[in-house]
Motif scaffolding. Structure first.
Motif, PDB file in Angstrom:
ATOM      1  N   GLU A   1      43.769  39.113  33.945  1.00 43.10           N
ATOM      2  CA  GLU A   1      43.204  37.823  33.521  1.00 43.10           C
ATOM      3  C   GLU A   1      43.257  36.799  34.653  1.00 43.10           C
ATOM      4  OE1 GLU A   1      45.539  36.901  30.133  1.00 43.10           O
ATOM      5  OE2 GLU A   1      44.579  38.391  28.842  1.00 43.10           O
TER       6      GLU A   1
ATOM      7  N   ALA B   1      40.079  35.067  36.613  1.00 44.39           N
ATOM      8  CA  ALA B   1      39.916  33.611  36.662  1.00 44.39           C
ATOM      9  C   ALA B   1      39.733  33.123  38.097  1.00 44.39           C
ATOM     10  CB  ALA B   1      41.128  32.938  36.029  1.00 44.39           C
TER      11      ALA B   1
ATOM     12  N   ARG C   1      42.135  26.733  36.898  1.00 41.97           N
ATOM     13  CA  ARG C   1      41.579  27.975  36.367  1.00 41.97           C
ATOM     14  C   ARG C   1      42.676  28.845  35.751  1.00 41.97           C
ATOM     15  NH1 ARG C   1      37.389  30.378  40.876  1.00 41.97           N
ATOM     16  NH2 ARG C   1      36.246  28.452  41.340  1.00 41.97           N
TER      17      ARG C   1
ATOM     18  N   ALA D   1      43.219  30.093  31.823  1.00 36.31           N
ATOM     19  CA  ALA D   1      43.256  31.528  31.532  1.00 36.31           C
ATOM     20  C   ALA D   1      44.538  31.912  30.802  1.00 36.31           C
ATOM     21  CB  ALA D   1      43.130  32.329  32.830  1.00 36.31           C
TER      22      ALA D   1
END
Length: 298
Positions: free
Chosen positions: A220, A224, A258, A262
Motif C-alpha cells: 500500500e 501511494a 500520501r 494510505a
C-alpha cells in the motif's frame, strides 16, 4: 559439583531497593518465521523489575522462552504467548514484558515492463508489550523510493522553453527539426534532480488483528508513493521508471501526506507516525517531513 548447589546471586536482596522499568538482553540472534519462511533476526527481550528488593531477573528464562518463535509463524498471538512466558517465569518480580524483533524481510519484486524480477530487502521491526493484561504490537518498516523535485522540474522546463525560443526564433517550424531538437542535448538543456528517499513507518495495530500486515502495508505504501526503487531492469523498465518519476513529482511534504492517507485506509491500524527523508542531490542536507495519526491518544 551438584547443579542444585550452584549459587543464584539474582535471588539475593538488592543493597539498594529500587524498581527498574526494563531489564533484559538486546541483540539476541534467532530465526523467526514470516509466512513459513525462516528469517535471520535479532531480538531485544526484557521485563520490568517491579520488586525493588530483588537483585535481578532470570535472563536465561527469557532466552529459553524465545525458542517458541522458531516453531510458528510470527503473529500477534504467538508474541503474546512469549510475553506471557516471560511474566510466568518471573512471577512476583515483573508485571510488564517487552519483545522487539529486528529483521530484514526479503521480497521478490517484478520489473515495471519486462519479465525480470529481483530481491529487495526491507528492514522491519516488530515490537510487542504486555503490561497488566494490556497487549500492544507495533511495526516499523523502512521503505526506499525515488522522488523528483517539483521545483527543479519546473526550472528545467523553463530553461528548455527558453532554449526552444532561442533556437527557433523567427523560423517556420518544421516537424522533423523540432522532433530532432527534442531528442538532443542541444534542446533538452536541463533535467530535474531526483533523489534516493526513505519512508520510515511506525504503526500500532488494533488488538483484534490476527496477522502482522507487513506485506500489505509495504504494498500500500509503495503504491501511494508510486516510485519504489527497482531491482533487475531492462532499458524499457528504466524508461518506464523515468516516466513514473516525471509524472510523480513530489516534495517530502507530498510523500508524507500520501502515506498518511494510505495508512488511514488500511484495516487493522489504530495509530501511526511517519517520517520521510529525501536525501537531497542539490543540497548537502536532507529534506524531512513527519506526520502522525492517533499517536498521542494510542
Amino acid at each position: 559439583m551438584n547443579a542444585l548447589n550452584l549459587p543464584d546471586i539474582a535471588v539475593q536482596a538488592s543493597r539498594q531497593a529500587l524498581p527498574l522499568e526494563w531489564v533484559g538482553m538486546c541483540g539476541i540472534a534467532l530465526p523467526v518465521l514470516f509466512d513459513g519462511q525462516p528469517v535471520s533476526a535479532k531480538a531485544d527481550a526484557g521485563v520490568s523489575l517491579d520488586d525493588g528488593n530483588a537483585r535481578g531477573i532470570h535472563m536465561s528464562r527469557l532466552y529459553l522462552a524465545l525458542e517458541m518463535l522458531e516453531q510458528d509463524n510470527l503473529k500477534p498471538a504467538l508474541l503474546r504467548r512469549v510475553l506471557q512466558r516471560f511474566l510466568d517465569s518471573h512471577e512476583g518480580l515483573s508485571h510488564s514484558a517487552y519483545l522487539k524483533i529486528h529483521a530484514e524481510l526479503m521480497l521478490k519484486r517484478p520489473a515495471l515492463i519486462s519479465p525480470l524480477s529481483g530481491w529487495k530487502t526491507y528492514p522491519v521491526s516488530v515490537e510487542a508489550r504486555l503490561k497488566n493484561a494490556m497487549f500492544h504490537v507495533e511495526l516499523k518498516i523502512d521503505l526506499p523510493y525515488s522522488s523528483t523535485c517539483p521545483c527543479s522540474a519546473a526550472l528545467a522546463r523553463q530553461l528548455i522553453q527558453q532554449q526552444f525560443v532561442d533556437d527557433f526564433a523567427n523560423q517556420s517550424l518544421n516537424h522533423a527539426d523540432v522532433l530532432a531538437w527534442l531528442g538532443s542535448t542541444q534542446g533538452i538543456v536541463a533535467t530535474p534532480h531526483s533523489q534516493r528517499s526513505n519512508a520510515q513507518l511506525n504503526i500500532r495495530l488494533h488488538d483484534f488483528v490476527d496477522d502482522l500486515p507487513l506485506l500489505a502495508v509495504i504494498n500500500e505504501a509503495e503504491a501511494a508513493l508510486g516510485t519504489a526503487v527497482q531491482t533487475a531492469v531492462k532499458r524499457a523498465d528504466e524508461q518506464a521508471f523515468a516516466l513514473a518519476n516525471g509524472q510523480n513529482l513530489m516534495f517530502c511534504e507530498d510523500a508524507a501526506r500520501r502515506l498518511n492517507l494510505a495508512l488511514k485506509g488500511s484495516p487493522g491500524i489504530s495509530a501511526f507516525q511517519i517520517r520521510v527523508v529525501h536525501a537531497e542531490s542539490l543540497h548537502a542536507h536532507d529534506a524531512v517531513a513527519e506526520s502522525r495519526w492517533n499517536w498521542e491518544a494510542a
